[in-house]
Design an enzyme around this catalytic site. Structure first.
Site, PDB file in Angstrom:
ATOM      1  N   MET A 215       7.348  -0.890 -12.632  1.00 14.22           N
ATOM      2  CA  MET A 215       7.888   0.007 -13.557  1.00 14.22           C
ATOM      3  C   MET A 215       9.311   0.795 -12.921  1.00 14.22           C
ATOM      4  SD  MET A 215       5.018   2.286 -15.536  1.00 14.22           S
ATOM      5  CE  MET A 215       4.531   3.062 -14.244  1.00 14.22           C
ATOM      6  N   GLY A 216       9.803  -0.141 -11.824  1.00 21.31           N
ATOM      7  CA  GLY A 216      11.002   0.257 -11.166  1.00 21.31           C
ATOM      8  C   GLY A 216      10.862   1.312 -10.333  1.00 21.31           C
TER       9      GLY A 216
ATOM     10  N   ALA B 152       9.839  -0.094  -0.792  1.00 20.14           N
ATOM     11  CA  ALA B 152       9.507  -1.150   0.268  1.00 20.14           C
ATOM     12  C   ALA B 152       8.414  -1.756  -0.311  1.00 20.14           C
ATOM     13  CB  ALA B 152       9.565  -0.633   1.695  1.00 20.14           C
TER      14      ALA B 152
ATOM     15  N   HIS C 192       7.346  -2.370  -3.278  1.00 15.15           N
ATOM     16  CA  HIS C 192       7.953  -3.521  -4.257  1.00 15.15           C
ATOM     17  C   HIS C 192       8.892  -4.728  -3.605  1.00 15.15           C
ATOM     18  CE1 HIS C 192       7.817   0.155  -6.898  1.00 15.15           C
ATOM     19  NE2 HIS C 192       6.983  -0.854  -7.641  1.00 15.15           N
TER      20      HIS C 192
ATOM     21  N   ASP D  68      -3.369  -0.106  -6.731  1.00 16.65           N
ATOM     22  CA  ASP D  68      -4.238  -0.010  -7.908  1.00 16.65           C
ATOM     23  C   ASP D  68      -5.184  -1.037  -8.084  1.00 16.65           C
ATOM     24  OD1 ASP D  68      -5.295   0.678 -10.323  1.00 16.65           O
ATOM     25  OD2 ASP D  68      -3.370   1.557 -11.146  1.00 16.65           O
TER      26      ASP D  68
ATOM     27  N   GLN E 194      -6.576  -1.737 -11.633  1.00 20.36           N
ATOM     28  CA  GLN E 194      -5.489  -2.284 -12.388  1.00 20.36           C
ATOM     29  C   GLN E 194      -5.657  -3.901 -12.023  1.00 20.36           C
ATOM     30  OE1 GLN E 194      -1.148  -1.247 -13.180  1.00 20.36           O
ATOM     31  NE2 GLN E 194      -0.792  -2.501 -11.729  1.00 20.36           N
TER      32      GLN E 194
ATOM     33  N   SER F 225       4.605   4.916  -3.283  1.00 19.91           N
ATOM     34  CA  SER F 225       4.330   5.134  -4.975  1.00 19.91           C
ATOM     35  C   SER F 225       5.791   5.644  -5.345  1.00 19.91           C
ATOM     36  CB  SER F 225       3.193   6.061  -4.963  1.00 19.91           C
ATOM     37  OG  SER F 225       3.366   6.161  -6.433  1.00 19.91           O
ATOM     38  N   SER F 226       6.090   5.267  -6.288  1.00 17.17           N
ATOM     39  CA  SER F 226       7.339   5.838  -6.920  1.00 17.17           C
ATOM     40  C   SER F 226       7.008   7.295  -7.114  1.00 17.17           C
ATOM     41  CB  SER F 226       7.619   5.176  -8.207  1.00 17.17           C
ATOM     42  OG  SER F 226       8.064   3.907  -7.997  1.00 17.17           O
ATOM     43  N   ARG F 227       5.908   7.808  -7.318  1.00 19.05           N
ATOM     44  CA  ARG F 227       5.511   9.114  -7.593  1.00 19.05           C
ATOM     45  C   ARG F 227       5.481  10.122  -6.245  1.00 19.05           C
ATOM     46  NH1 ARG F 227       2.086   6.710 -12.003  1.00 19.05           N
ATOM     47  NH2 ARG F 227       2.823   7.469 -14.019  1.00 19.05           N
TER      48      ARG F 227
END
Length: 281
Positions: free
Chosen positions: A30-31, A35, A37, A150, A153, A185-187
């Site tokens: 999701m962009g 690191a 990713h 996740d 998932q 995490s991006s969040r």
């Protein structure tokens, strides 16, 4: 690196690789790449002749009160990182291209989606399964690569691929962590400095649960109670969504954790909901 926004063009390029007998790896994201990713891209680059990555903030996996509109985005920076990591094709579709007018199909995986994150995010995994199915059919890769942060998932995607006979191997890669143990995490950018300082206790608590099991605590109930108490004391600003001890494959809640066991947690911080997990073996 080629950047493609049209699904049919992306499909044409990826299917041409398959027609040439080349192995390929797809890394769906999701962009707002970090690191973790990049580690997936690196594995893909080392294990396939062609690498495709997608960046798509999928609206169907967000609930009505979740962070779709403010989810962090950096398409230019992401493209630079993907290019540097050796990605051959970067797929950047718009929602209207993935879900055109009249789109009416949903992929749903029963059982695995009902607990853990599925209990508090109804419909989330239907959105995940649907978009991943679309991406797999567009790319038809030899392998698709996902992180284990996740875990649920990943289990859902494995089951979907098995049940629908989609000819792709699903590769789950270890959680990539910050130097203090926080799962990347991006969040994480949502966390205040104070909460960021406390966030490593998410993983420290999981490590404590592993140590308790090694010391002979095999009651799943006791392990979850101990871990919940740890979080209440160590992260007073966070509220647990769930603290669960489950079977790693079926995700069924355990009573006896003496065999294979996964401790999975989700905590609501003031700025973000963080998830993490750890095999207790």
């Amino acid at each position: 690196m080629q950047i493609i926004t049209d699904p049919k063009e992306f499909q044409s390029v990826c299917w041409s690789w398959r027609g040439q007998g080349l192995t390929s790896a797809l890394v769906p994201t999701m962009g707002f790449l970090h690191a973790g990713h990049i580690s997936l891209f690196t594995w893909a680059r080392a294990n396939a002749e062609k690498v495709a990555a997608s960046i798509f903030v999928n609206p169907t996996q967000f609930g009505p009160n979740e962070d779709l509109d403010r989810y962090p985005r950096d398409p230019e920076g992401d493209a630079a990182k993907a290019r540097e990591a050796g990605v051959d094709v970067l797929f950047l579709p718009e929602p209207g291209a993935m879900y055109p007018e009249g789109f009416a199909t949903t992929v749903s995986v029963a059982g695995l989606t009902e607990g853990l994150c599925g209990a508090s995010r109804p419909g989330h995994f239907d959105g995940v399964a649907t978009v991943v199915a679309k991406l797999l059919l567009l790319a038809m890769p030899t392998t698709a690569v996902f992180g284990q942060k996740d875990w649920q998932q990943l289990a859902v995607i494995r089951r979907m691929v098995r049940d629908l006979d989609i000819p792709v191997a699903i590769e789950g890669r270890p959680i990539f962590r910050e130097s203090d143990g926080l799962a990347m995490s991006s969040r994480n950018v949502y966390l205040s400095p104070q909460d960021r300082a406390l966030a490593p206790h998410v993983q420290k608590g999981l490590q404590a649960a592993r140590a308790w099991k090694a010391q002979g605590v095999t009651s799943a109930r006791e392990l979850t109670q101990r871990l919940t108490a740890y979080y209440k004391d160590a992260i007073p600003t966070a509220r647990p969504d769930y603290v669960a001890c489950v079977h790693p494959e079926t995700l069924a809640p355990l009573e006896d954790a003496s065999g294979p066991a996964l401790m999975a947690v989700a905590l609501f911080f003031p700025g973000a909901r963080l998830i993490d997990n750890l095999l207790l073996d």
